[in-house]
Design a protein around this motif. Structure first.
Motif, PDB file in Angstrom:
ATOM      1  N   MET A  32      -7.728   9.172   3.429  1.00  0.00           N
ATOM      2  CA  MET A  32      -6.983   7.947   3.718  1.00  0.00           C
ATOM      3  C   MET A  32      -6.516   7.368   2.409  1.00  0.00           C
ATOM      4  O   MET A  32      -7.077   7.657   1.343  1.00  0.00           O
ATOM      5  CB  MET A  32      -7.847   6.945   4.479  1.00  0.00           C
ATOM      6  N   GLY A  33      -5.482   6.552   2.480  1.00  0.00           N
ATOM      7  CA  GLY A  33      -4.958   6.006   1.234  1.00  0.00           C
ATOM      8  C   GLY A  33      -4.052   4.825   1.473  1.00  0.00           C
ATOM      9  O   GLY A  33      -3.954   4.303   2.593  1.00  0.00           O
ATOM     10  N   TRP A  34      -3.411   4.428   0.374  1.00  0.00           N
ATOM     11  CA  TRP A  34      -2.505   3.282   0.396  1.00  0.00           C
ATOM     12  C   TRP A  34      -1.190   3.652  -0.290  1.00  0.00           C
ATOM     13  O   TRP A  34      -1.192   4.301  -1.340  1.00  0.00           O
ATOM     14  CB  TRP A  34      -3.133   2.098  -0.336  1.00  0.00           C
ATOM     15  N   PHE A  35      -0.121   3.199   0.337  1.00  0.00           N
ATOM     16  CA  PHE A  35       1.209   3.274  -0.245  1.00  0.00           C
ATOM     17  C   PHE A  35       1.744   1.852  -0.311  1.00  0.00           C
ATOM     18  O   PHE A  35       1.211   0.947   0.327  1.00  0.00           O
ATOM     19  CB  PHE A  35       2.141   4.132   0.615  1.00  0.00           C
ATOM     20  N   ARG A  36       2.820   1.655  -1.060  1.00  0.00           N
ATOM     21  CA  ARG A  36       3.452   0.339  -1.089  1.00  0.00           C
ATOM     22  C   ARG A  36       4.971   0.487  -1.183  1.00  0.00           C
ATOM     23  O   ARG A  36       5.466   1.511  -1.649  1.00  0.00           O
ATOM     24  CB  ARG A  36       2.931  -0.499  -2.252  1.00  0.00           C
ATOM     25  N   GLN A  37       5.639  -0.542  -0.705  1.00  0.00           N
ATOM     26  CA  GLN A  37       7.089  -0.530  -0.728  1.00  0.00           C
ATOM     27  C   GLN A  37       7.589  -1.925  -1.100  1.00  0.00           C
ATOM     28  O   GLN A  37       7.327  -2.884  -0.368  1.00  0.00           O
ATOM     29  CB  GLN A  37       7.673  -0.094   0.618  1.00  0.00           C
ATOM     30  N   ALA A  38       8.282  -1.993  -2.217  1.00  0.00           N
ATOM     31  CA  ALA A  38       8.890  -3.235  -2.659  1.00  0.00           C
ATOM     32  C   ALA A  38      10.315  -3.297  -2.139  1.00  0.00           C
ATOM     33  O   ALA A  38      10.916  -2.254  -1.828  1.00  0.00           O
ATOM     34  CB  ALA A  38       8.879  -3.310  -4.191  1.00  0.00           C
ATOM     35  N   PRO A  39      10.890  -4.492  -2.031  1.00  0.00           N
ATOM     36  CA  PRO A  39      12.267  -4.617  -1.522  1.00  0.00           C
ATOM     37  C   PRO A  39      13.240  -3.775  -2.329  1.00  0.00           C
ATOM     38  O   PRO A  39      13.241  -3.818  -3.565  1.00  0.00           O
ATOM     39  CB  PRO A  39      12.549  -6.114  -1.682  1.00  0.00           C
ATOM     40  N   GLY A  40      14.046  -2.988  -1.630  1.00  0.00           N
ATOM     41  CA  GLY A  40      15.048  -2.182  -2.284  1.00  0.00           C
ATOM     42  C   GLY A  40      14.535  -0.923  -2.946  1.00  0.00           C
ATOM     43  O   GLY A  40      15.298  -0.213  -3.605  1.00  0.00           O
ATOM     44  N   LYS A  41      13.249  -0.642  -2.785  1.00  0.00           N
ATOM     45  CA  LYS A  41      12.666   0.549  -3.407  1.00  0.00           C
ATOM     46  C   LYS A  41      12.069   1.466  -2.356  1.00  0.00           C
ATOM     47  O   LYS A  41      11.800   1.052  -1.228  1.00  0.00           O
ATOM     48  CB  LYS A  41      11.583   0.137  -4.416  1.00  0.00           C
ATOM     49  N   GLU A  42      11.820   2.700  -2.768  1.00  0.00           N
ATOM     50  CA  GLU A  42      11.203   3.665  -1.872  1.00  0.00           C
ATOM     51  C   GLU A  42       9.698   3.402  -1.773  1.00  0.00           C
ATOM     52  O   GLU A  42       9.098   2.828  -2.673  1.00  0.00           O
ATOM     53  CB  GLU A  42      11.441   5.086  -2.370  1.00  0.00           C
ATOM     54  N   ARG A  43       9.130   3.849  -0.687  1.00  0.00           N
ATOM     55  CA  ARG A  43       7.684   3.749  -0.526  1.00  0.00           C
ATOM     56  C   ARG A  43       7.024   4.673  -1.546  1.00  0.00           C
ATOM     57  O   ARG A  43       7.431   5.818  -1.710  1.00  0.00           O
ATOM     58  CB  ARG A  43       7.287   4.141   0.895  1.00  0.00           C
ATOM     59  N   GLU A  44       5.995   4.162  -2.215  1.00  0.00           N
ATOM     60  CA  GLU A  44       5.352   4.948  -3.252  1.00  0.00           C
ATOM     61  C   GLU A  44       3.839   4.995  -3.054  1.00  0.00           C
ATOM     62  O   GLU A  44       3.233   4.068  -2.516  1.00  0.00           O
ATOM     63  CB  GLU A  44       5.659   4.368  -4.649  1.00  0.00           C
ATOM     64  N   PHE A  45       3.264   6.074  -3.523  1.00  0.00           N
ATOM     65  CA  PHE A  45       1.823   6.288  -3.453  1.00  0.00           C
ATOM     66  C   PHE A  45       1.102   5.312  -4.382  1.00  0.00           C
ATOM     67  O   PHE A  45       1.554   5.055  -5.502  1.00  0.00           O
ATOM     68  CB  PHE A  45       1.512   7.728  -3.865  1.00  0.00           C
ATOM     69  N   VAL A  46      -0.037   4.793  -3.923  1.00  0.00           N
ATOM     70  CA  VAL A  46      -0.862   3.916  -4.747  1.00  0.00           C
ATOM     71  C   VAL A  46      -2.217   4.565  -5.036  1.00  0.00           C
ATOM     72  O   VAL A  46      -2.608   4.722  -6.179  1.00  0.00           O
ATOM     73  CB  VAL A  46      -1.071   2.556  -4.054  1.00  0.00           C
ATOM     74  N   ALA A  47      -2.940   4.913  -3.984  1.00  0.00           N
ATOM     75  CA  ALA A  47      -4.271   5.497  -4.155  1.00  0.00           C
ATOM     76  C   ALA A  47      -4.683   6.183  -2.866  1.00  0.00           C
ATOM     77  O   ALA A  47      -4.187   5.846  -1.792  1.00  0.00           O
ATOM     78  CB  ALA A  47      -5.300   4.426  -4.518  1.00  0.00           C
ATOM     79  N   ALA A  48      -5.601   7.145  -2.984  1.00  0.00           N
ATOM     80  CA  ALA A  48      -6.126   7.826  -1.811  1.00  0.00           C
ATOM     81  C   ALA A  48      -7.549   8.280  -2.088  1.00  0.00           C
ATOM     82  O   ALA A  48      -7.965   8.387  -3.247  1.00  0.00           O
ATOM     83  CB  ALA A  48      -5.250   9.025  -1.427  1.00  0.00           C
TER      84      ALA A  48
END
Length: 124
Positions: A32-48
């Motif tokens: 399991m993990g976490w991704f994040r997406q800021a306005p105007g940007k692609e979803r990116e990997f954070v941690a797993a």
């Protein structure tokens, strides 16, 4: 029915901390993990994290500041976020995969289920 229920987002000042939680139900996953997406940007990997042995893997941008952990009995994964920066502002998504934590880092397509997302806002 598989569900990933997130909590813990909010507004914090730069340098502050937040802890995100994601409770899984309906199935056991290998990672399991976490991704994040800021306005105007692609979803990116954070941690797993690998569920079997608890080993974590992090994006370079959060290494040393974020810690991922799991609670086996509760089927819950946590993301402790310290020393937050304005650039950490994003919607954070919990992710679950039958593959490994490394697969989550390498290929977003390895995500099988997503949470609904929780907003994290860091003010300067």
């Amino acid at each position: 029915q598989v569900q990933l229920v997130e909590s813990g987002g909010g507004l914090v000042q730069a340098g502050g901390s937040l802890r995100l939680s994601c409770a899984a139900s309906g199935r056991i996953f290998n990672a399991m993990g976490w991704f994040r997406q800021a306005p105007g940007k692609e979803r990116e990997f954070v941690a797993a994290i690998n569920w079997s042995n608890g080993t974590g893997i992090y994006a370079n941008s959060v290494k040393g500041r974020f810690t991922i952990a799991r609670d086996n009995p509760r089927d819950t994964v946590y993301l402790q976020m310290n020393s937050l920066k304005p650039e950490d502002t994003a919607v954070y998504y919990c992710a679950a995969s039958p593959q490994t934590a490394l697969a989550l880092l390498l290929r977003v397509q390895s995500v099988e289920y997503w949470g609904q997302g929780t907003q994290v806002t860091v003010s300067s």
